[in-house]
Design a protein around this motif. Structure first.
Motif, PDB file in Angstrom:
ATOM      1  N   GLU A 127       1.206  -1.083   0.147  1.00 56.00           N
ATOM      2  CA  GLU A 127      -0.188  -0.060   0.222  1.00 56.00           C
ATOM      3  C   GLU A 127       0.414   1.425   0.049  1.00 56.00           C
ATOM      4  O   GLU A 127       1.848   1.196   0.434  1.00 56.00           O
ATOM      5  N   GLU A 152      -5.218   8.274  13.264  1.00 58.67           N
ATOM      6  CA  GLU A 152      -5.984   7.028  12.813  1.00 58.67           C
ATOM      7  C   GLU A 152      -6.646   7.420  13.876  1.00 58.67           C
ATOM      8  O   GLU A 152      -6.824   7.779  15.632  1.00 58.67           O
ATOM      9  N   GLU A 158      -7.739   0.178   7.807  1.00 58.08           N
ATOM     10  CA  GLU A 158      -8.694  -1.425   7.845  1.00 58.08           C
ATOM     11  C   GLU A 158     -10.196  -1.680   8.039  1.00 58.08           C
ATOM     12  O   GLU A 158     -10.360  -0.689   8.390  1.00 58.08           O
TER      13      GLU A 158
END
Ligand code: AMP
Ligand code: GLY
Length: 420
Positions: free
Chosen positions: A178, A185, A276
């Protein structure tokens, strides 16, 4: 309503505690549970990843709702078996849990649903990995495609280290390379019945083992909520731009996703990006999010188990309080946790105003005289208070009362956000 909670961590202890607080819930049973849960609810032994065993237990108990905590039972098809056995279940089918179980699948769904995420290439050979590393540049991000309990991801400036991780993963399946996402986050848990979506309050967790975000990745060493620095409309943005499009895409494919879609996001300089998905509540974020939820939990989870029911649920209500949790981990965690240590001071910790203790890797001592550690993450100590600074004080005061030889914990959970 009688509820069976599957799992044995502090996340499940938090779920049990919130369900016991719900006047609409008559009885809570946990399977397999842990020492702390067994003090407040009955625990039944079960192999949590055995779909037939869980479905049979739900039937035997006459449960009205099964709530599945961890990902492994979901990926193994526990929710499917429970529903096939005639019991309502909070948690996605095995097919839908692939959003967590396969990073490549999650990327494909996000692409189809136009959800913002890191650019990525799914690679099956070392040559493809090398080309992808060069295309995206450093820092490099290399992920094992399958479930790896948080250990499948390597983020590094070293091309050799990225290649070595890819080589190790390619032995058993594809790897995902990626682009690197900058920015803080956040975790936003989006509840869904397969059609509608309701977001819970955003939280932030601390994944690295040591203060200052140093050391190896862990399951999570602490968390807090709310996030005073995040955009006020963050949860609403996540529903509109991420969760609802994904839920719609899964329904369109004939594999509706119900339960909780855990959206792990980076707030990058170019806007919000998905890092995710998980098909379950996060641990330890759940411990702080549920500490703040004022709406009784049982009716909310039950609504997710019936397609279309979520839209009839009144808007969620939240307490004014902030919440901070700090994880007490075993010596040697995460590399080689040492278990069997005696825990002392748990009652003193519970007596700290605004604090409560949630158990993870704990067991009753073989001689029946106390509680010993039995896992890597041992406890989640939660503090609540009028603001993050006070919640943090309560959490650390309670943590200070607990003793476990050689235990590890971070001293900087929520420090920056609380202005400490
Ligand atoms: P995951 O298992 O995908 O959640 O990854 C574990 C951790 O690795 C994340 O919580 C991030 O801290 C980090 N990570 C994963 N993907 C990226 C990315 N594209 N850019 C930066 N960090 C990442
Ligand atoms: N706190 C990270 C996770 O539950 O995956």
């Amino acid at each position: 309503m009688d509820v069976l909670v599957i799992g044995s961590g502090a996340r499940e202890h938090a779920l049990v505690r919130a369900l016991l607080d719900d006047p609409g819930v008559d009885r809570v049973v946990a399977a397999p549970g842990n020492a702390g849960i067994s003090l407040v609810a009955s625990c039944e032994p079960v192999e949590a990843t055995d779909p037939a065993a869980v479905a049979a237990l739900a039937q035997r108990l006459g449960a009205d709702l099964v709530v599945v905590g961890p990902e492994a039972p979901l990926v193994a098809g526990v929710a499917d078996a429970v529903r096939a056995g005639g019991t309502a279940c909070f948690g996605p089918s095995a097919e839908a849990a692939r959003l967590e179980g396969s990073k490549a699948f999650a990327k494909e769904v996000m692409a189809a649903a136009a959800v913002p995420t890191a650019m990525a290439r799914v690679c099956t050979t070392e040559e493809e990995v090398a080309a992808a590393l060069d295309a995206f540049g450093a820092p490099h991000v290399v992920k094992d495609d399958g479930l790896a309990a948080g250990k499948g991801v390597v983020v590094t400036d070293e091309r050799e280290e990225a290649l070595a991780h890819a080589r190790a993963c390619l032995g058993h399946g594809p790897v995902v390379v990626e682009e690197f996402l900058d920015g803080p986050e956040v975790s936003v848990f989006c509840l869904t019945d397969g059609e509608g979506v309701v977001a819970l309050a955003p939280a932030q967790d601390f994944k690295r083992a040591l203060d200052g975000d140093a050391g190896p990745n862990t399951g999570g060493m602490g968390a807090y909520s709310p996030l005073p620095w995040a955009p006020a409309d963050l949860a609403e943005q996540v529903v509109r731009r991420v969760a609802q499009p994904v839920v719609d895409e899964m329904a369109r494919r004939g594999t509706p996703f119900s339960g909780v879609l855990y959206c792990g996001l980076a707030l990058t300089s170019r806007g919000l990006r998905v890092v995710e998905f998980n098909a379950r509540f996060g641990d330890p974020e759940t411990q702080v999010v549920l500490a703040r939820l004022a709406t009784p939990l049982g009716e909310v989870l039950r609504a997710c188990a019936r397609p279309g029911a979520l839209r009839d649920l009144p808007p969620l209500r939240w307490r004014e309080d902030a919440a901070v949790t700090v994880v007490l981990a075993a010596p040697g965690y995460p590399e080689a946790p040492v278990t069997g240590g005696v825990l002392r001071g748990l009652e003193d910790a519970e007596a700290v105003p605004g604090a409560h203790v949630l158990h993870a890797g704990t067991a009753l001592a073989p001689d029946g005289t106390g509680i010993v550690s039995s896992g890597g993450r041992v406890l989640s100590v939660v503090g609540t208070g009028a603001d993050l600074a006070r919640a943090r004080e309560a959490a650390y005061a309670a943590l200070g009362s607990v003793h476990l030889d050689g235990a590890r914990s971070r001293s900087d959970i929520a420090a920056a956000a609380a202005g400490a």
